[in-house]
Design a protein around this motif. Structure first.
Motif, PDB file in Angstrom:
ATOM      1  N   ASN A  53       8.555   3.989  -4.571  1.00  0.00           N
ATOM      2  CA  ASN A  53       9.544   4.854  -3.934  1.00  0.00           C
ATOM      3  C   ASN A  53      10.587   5.205  -4.992  1.00  0.00           C
ATOM      4  OD1 ASN A  53      11.253   2.596  -4.129  1.00  0.00           O
ATOM      5  ND2 ASN A  53      10.765   1.930  -2.048  1.00  0.00           N
ATOM      6  N   ASN A  54      11.773   5.562  -4.573  1.00  0.00           N
ATOM      7  CA  ASN A  54      12.786   5.990  -5.549  1.00  0.00           C
ATOM      8  C   ASN A  54      13.282   4.854  -6.433  1.00  0.00           C
ATOM      9  OD1 ASN A  54      12.718   8.623  -4.596  1.00  0.00           O
ATOM     10  ND2 ASN A  54      14.318   8.265  -3.061  1.00  0.00           N
ATOM     11  N   GLU A  55      13.120   3.602  -5.986  1.00  0.00           N
ATOM     12  CA  GLU A  55      13.717   2.486  -6.714  1.00  0.00           C
ATOM     13  C   GLU A  55      12.726   1.423  -7.150  1.00  0.00           C
ATOM     14  OE1 GLU A  55      16.747   0.923  -4.203  1.00  0.00           O
ATOM     15  OE2 GLU A  55      18.078   2.659  -4.422  1.00  0.00           O
ATOM     16  N   THR A  56      11.634   1.237  -6.418  1.00  0.00           N
ATOM     17  CA  THR A  56      10.734   0.116  -6.685  1.00  0.00           C
ATOM     18  C   THR A  56       9.275   0.552  -6.661  1.00  0.00           C
ATOM     19  OG1 THR A  56      10.558  -0.498  -4.335  1.00  0.00           O
ATOM     20  CG2 THR A  56      12.355  -1.496  -5.611  1.00  0.00           C
ATOM     21  N   TYR A  57       8.420  -0.340  -7.183  1.00  0.00           N
ATOM     22  CA  TYR A  57       6.971  -0.193  -7.019  1.00  0.00           C
ATOM     23  C   TYR A  57       6.410  -1.535  -6.583  1.00  0.00           C
ATOM     24  CZ  TYR A  57       6.377  -2.527 -11.578  1.00  0.00           C
ATOM     25  OH  TYR A  57       6.391  -3.424 -12.619  1.00  0.00           O
ATOM     26  N   GLN A  58       5.260  -1.516  -5.931  1.00  0.00           N
ATOM     27  CA  GLN A  58       4.652  -2.763  -5.496  1.00  0.00           C
ATOM     28  C   GLN A  58       3.167  -2.581  -5.252  1.00  0.00           C
ATOM     29  OE1 GLN A  58       6.629  -2.474  -1.200  1.00  0.00           O
ATOM     30  NE2 GLN A  58       5.295  -4.245  -1.360  1.00  0.00           N
ATOM     31  N   GLY A  59       2.441  -3.688  -5.318  1.00  0.00           N
ATOM     32  CA  GLY A  59       1.031  -3.660  -4.996  1.00  0.00           C
ATOM     33  C   GLY A  59       0.832  -3.430  -3.507  1.00  0.00           C
ATOM     34  N   ASP A  60      -0.225  -2.730  -3.183  1.00  0.00           N
ATOM     35  CA  ASP A  60      -0.526  -2.441  -1.778  1.00  0.00           C
ATOM     36  C   ASP A  60      -1.721  -3.283  -1.338  1.00  0.00           C
ATOM     37  OD1 ASP A  60      -0.603  -1.408   0.719  1.00  0.00           O
ATOM     38  OD2 ASP A  60      -1.078   0.649   0.135  1.00  0.00           O
ATOM     39  N   PHE A  61      -2.927  -2.852  -1.681  1.00  0.00           N
ATOM     40  CA  PHE A  61      -4.125  -3.596  -1.314  1.00  0.00           C
ATOM     41  C   PHE A  61      -4.913  -4.005  -2.552  1.00  0.00           C
ATOM     42  CE2 PHE A  61      -3.331  -1.454   2.726  1.00  0.00           C
ATOM     43  CZ  PHE A  61      -3.533  -2.505   3.612  1.00  0.00           C
ATOM     44  N   ILE A  62      -5.481  -5.194  -2.484  1.00  0.00           N
ATOM     45  CA  ILE A  62      -6.375  -5.706  -3.518  1.00  0.00           C
ATOM     46  C   ILE A  62      -7.799  -5.665  -2.973  1.00  0.00           C
ATOM     47  CG2 ILE A  62      -7.044  -7.746  -4.841  1.00  0.00           C
ATOM     48  CD1 ILE A  62      -4.109  -8.573  -4.832  1.00  0.00           C
ATOM     49  N   THR A  63      -8.714  -5.139  -3.766  1.00  0.00           N
ATOM     50  CA  THR A  63     -10.109  -5.029  -3.349  1.00  0.00           C
ATOM     51  C   THR A  63     -10.981  -5.787  -4.339  1.00  0.00           C
ATOM     52  OG1 THR A  63      -9.696  -2.824  -2.423  1.00  0.00           O
ATOM     53  CG2 THR A  63     -11.988  -3.457  -2.771  1.00  0.00           C
ATOM     54  N   LEU A  64     -11.757  -6.727  -3.841  1.00  0.00           N
ATOM     55  CA  LEU A  64     -12.715  -7.462  -4.657  1.00  0.00           C
ATOM     56  C   LEU A  64     -14.126  -7.157  -4.157  1.00  0.00           C
ATOM     57  CD1 LEU A  64     -13.658  -9.659  -6.695  1.00  0.00           C
ATOM     58  CD2 LEU A  64     -13.351 -11.327  -4.842  1.00  0.00           C
ATOM     59  N   THR A  65     -15.006  -6.770  -5.060  1.00  0.00           N
ATOM     60  CA  THR A  65     -16.427  -6.616  -4.732  1.00  0.00           C
ATOM     61  C   THR A  65     -17.215  -7.574  -5.617  1.00  0.00           C
ATOM     62  OG1 THR A  65     -16.192  -4.287  -4.093  1.00  0.00           O
ATOM     63  CG2 THR A  65     -18.394  -5.053  -4.686  1.00  0.00           C
ATOM     64  N   TYR A  66     -17.911  -8.517  -4.995  1.00  0.00           N
ATOM     65  CA  TYR A  66     -18.760  -9.433  -5.749  1.00  0.00           C
ATOM     66  C   TYR A  66     -20.218  -9.207  -5.362  1.00  0.00           C
ATOM     67  CZ  TYR A  66     -18.499 -12.359  -1.499  1.00  0.00           C
ATOM     68  OH  TYR A  66     -18.537 -12.824  -0.198  1.00  0.00           O
ATOM     69  N   ASN A  67     -21.097  -9.400  -6.306  1.00  0.00           N
ATOM     70  CA  ASN A  67     -22.507  -9.083  -6.129  1.00  0.00           C
ATOM     71  C   ASN A  67     -23.319 -10.369  -6.071  1.00  0.00           C
ATOM     72  OD1 ASN A  67     -24.989  -7.886  -6.041  1.00  0.00           O
ATOM     73  ND2 ASN A  67     -24.972  -7.155  -8.175  1.00  0.00           N
ATOM     74  N   THR A  68     -23.864 -10.666  -4.904  1.00  0.00           N
ATOM     75  CA  THR A  68     -24.627 -11.910  -4.744  1.00  0.00           C
ATOM     76  C   THR A  68     -26.003 -11.837  -5.402  1.00  0.00           C
ATOM     77  OG1 THR A  68     -25.426 -11.165  -2.574  1.00  0.00           O
ATOM     78  CG2 THR A  68     -23.441 -12.519  -2.599  1.00  0.00           C
ATOM     79  N   ASN A  69     -26.385 -10.673  -5.953  1.00  0.00           N
ATOM     80  CA  ASN A  69     -27.606 -10.596  -6.755  1.00  0.00           C
ATOM     81  C   ASN A  69     -27.435 -11.300  -8.098  1.00  0.00           C
ATOM     82  OD1 ASN A  69     -29.243  -9.142  -4.935  1.00  0.00           O
ATOM     83  ND2 ASN A  69     -28.305  -7.204  -5.551  1.00  0.00           N
ATOM     84  N   MET A  95      -7.691  -7.257   0.803  1.00  0.00           N
ATOM     85  CA  MET A  95      -6.572  -8.119   1.184  1.00  0.00           C
ATOM     86  C   MET A  95      -5.256  -7.496   0.734  1.00  0.00           C
ATOM     87  SD  MET A  95      -7.374 -11.256  -1.438  1.00  0.00           S
ATOM     88  CE  MET A  95      -9.086 -11.246  -0.918  1.00  0.00           C
ATOM     89  N   LYS A  96      -4.197  -7.860   1.426  1.00  0.00           N
ATOM     90  CA  LYS A  96      -2.867  -7.340   1.137  1.00  0.00           C
ATOM     91  C   LYS A  96      -2.243  -8.105  -0.016  1.00  0.00           C
ATOM     92  CE  LYS A  96       0.873  -4.898   2.237  1.00  0.00           C
ATOM     93  NZ  LYS A  96       0.921  -3.430   2.118  1.00  0.00           N
ATOM     94  N   ASP A  97      -1.607  -7.371  -0.933  1.00  0.00           N
ATOM     95  CA  ASP A  97      -0.882  -8.013  -2.024  1.00  0.00           C
ATOM     96  C   ASP A  97       0.419  -8.596  -1.465  1.00  0.00           C
ATOM     97  OD1 ASP A  97       0.239  -8.853  -4.360  1.00  0.00           O
ATOM     98  OD2 ASP A  97       0.579  -6.865  -5.202  1.00  0.00           O
ATOM     99  N   PRO A  98       0.643  -9.915  -1.595  1.00  0.00           N
ATOM    100  CA  PRO A  98       1.823 -10.532  -0.977  1.00  0.00           C
ATOM    101  C   PRO A  98       3.087 -10.476  -1.821  1.00  0.00           C
ATOM    102  CG  PRO A  98       0.473 -12.228  -1.975  1.00  0.00           C
ATOM    103  CD  PRO A  98      -0.235 -10.917  -2.226  1.00  0.00           C
ATOM    104  N   LEU A  99       3.018  -9.993  -3.046  1.00  0.00           N
ATOM    105  CA  LEU A  99       4.176 -10.044  -3.930  1.00  0.00           C
ATOM    106  C   LEU A  99       5.229  -9.023  -3.524  1.00  0.00           C
ATOM    107  CD1 LEU A  99       2.421 -10.502  -7.375  1.00  0.00           C
ATOM    108  CD2 LEU A  99       3.381 -12.252  -5.874  1.00  0.00           C
ATOM    109  N   HIS A 100       6.474  -9.334  -3.860  1.00  0.00           N
ATOM    110  CA  HIS A 100       7.595  -8.489  -3.477  1.00  0.00           C
ATOM    111  C   HIS A 100       7.688  -7.261  -4.385  1.00  0.00           C
ATOM    112  CE1 HIS A 100       8.944 -11.471  -0.679  1.00  0.00           C
ATOM    113  NE2 HIS A 100       9.070 -12.400  -1.606  1.00  0.00           N
ATOM    114  N   PRO A 101       8.387  -6.211  -3.931  1.00  0.00           N
ATOM    115  CA  PRO A 101       8.564  -5.019  -4.766  1.00  0.00           C
ATOM    116  C   PRO A 101       9.297  -5.354  -6.068  1.00  0.00           C
ATOM    117  CG  PRO A 101       9.161  -4.558  -2.477  1.00  0.00           C
ATOM    118  CD  PRO A 101       8.970  -6.033  -2.581  1.00  0.00           C
ATOM    119  N   VAL A 102       9.011  -4.551  -7.096  1.00  0.00           N
ATOM    120  CA  VAL A 102       9.620  -4.702  -8.414  1.00  0.00           C
ATOM    121  C   VAL A 102      10.395  -3.427  -8.724  1.00  0.00           C
ATOM    122  CG1 VAL A 102       9.176  -5.077 -10.871  1.00  0.00           C
ATOM    123  CG2 VAL A 102       7.723  -6.177  -9.150  1.00  0.00           C
TER     124      VAL A 102
END
Length: 274
Positions: free
Chosen positions: A84-100, A118-125
């Protein structure tokens, strides 16, 4: 070291060849999966020595930044970040793992890529500030624990230069007060006066949450049904318990062939998602 993994350094450039997104970090994943014999096994997915960052995006005022890496036998990880005008932050984290990848998932019953969001739990920076966390911290979702350490990241880099101003994670910040050695100025003499302890008021217990009935439909058929009472335990400056009120909470989401998503919200923002 305790963590057997490789460090990743990603320096994304914009059209003018100036740095717009920078990250340097280490991570690994603890994953539980089902074997062909029906038992559940735990495995560790580490980064390989060869990591690519295809699909990473600088981001701007209207588009989220995306930090994406690919490694090993078909595994990938990404995080999108908004500002936004003052901060940035993580939104969603996506992990794809291959069981092959049989070296990591021997005798896995389910074959192929599996994606977990999953949601990134860290606070805005604050903008023009680099986030740093040398300590390890973890994020848990479904059957996965993601562990991060030695993290340095800045999104929406200004003027192509990573900032020297740091925002540290709570784990890197000492919480204990420094020990003050006794001096003649601060040593007091013990008194023989007995003081009665100040009366304490026991905290009012939080009642159990009301049970709500939440459902989704696919066409005219119910495809997702949850009957549950929900309570959030938020631990920031001090623990806070919040009961989800089913009378003011509505269900949203979608059902697919292999996945279903249920989002509960209060009309303004998502409270929790399954």
């Amino acid at each position: 070291g305790f963590f057997q993994s490789y460090a990743i350094e990603v320096d994304i450039k914009d059209a003018s060849n100036a740095t717009c997104l920078y990250a340097d970090w280490m991570m690994r994943f603890l994953i539980t999966y089902e074997s062909n014999s029906g038992d559940y096994r735990s495995t560790t997915l580490n980064l390989s020595s060869s990591v690519t960052h295809n699909g990473s995006v600088c981001g701007n005022d209207t588009q989220a930044a995306l930090l994406a890496v690919q490694f090993g036998e078909g595994h990938s990880w990404s995080i999108n970040m908004t500002k936004n005008n003052e901060t940035y932050q993580g939104d969603f984290i996506t992990l794809t793992y291959n069981t092959n990848d049989t070296a990591v998932f021997p005798d896995a019953k389910r074959k192929g890529p599996v994606t977990v969001l999953m949601k990134d739990p860290l606070h805005p920076v604050q903008l023009n500030t680099v986030f740093v966390c040398h300590s390890s911290y973890s994020i848990e979702a479904e059957n996965i624990t993601q562990i991060f350490w030695n993290v340095t990241v800045q999104a929406f880099v200004q003027n192509g230069t990573v900032s020297k101003k740091e925002s540290r994670c709570p784990a890197d910040t000492p919480t204990s007060a420094p020990t003050v050695p006794p001096t003649t100025a601060n040593v007091t003499t013990a008194s023989t006066t007995t003081l009665s302890p100040a009366p304490t008021t026991a905290p009012k217990p939080v009642e159990n949450p009301d049970t709500g009935n939440y459902s989704l439909k696919s066409g005219n058929k119910t495809c997702f049904l949850a009957t549950v009472g929900l309570q959030l335990n938020v631990s920031q400056d001090k623990p806070l318990l919040i009961n989800i009120n089913p009378k003011t909470t509505v269900a949203d989401g979608a059902c697919g062939n292999t996945t279903a998503t249920l989002k509960l919200n209060d009309g303004n923002s998502t409270l929790i998602g399954f």
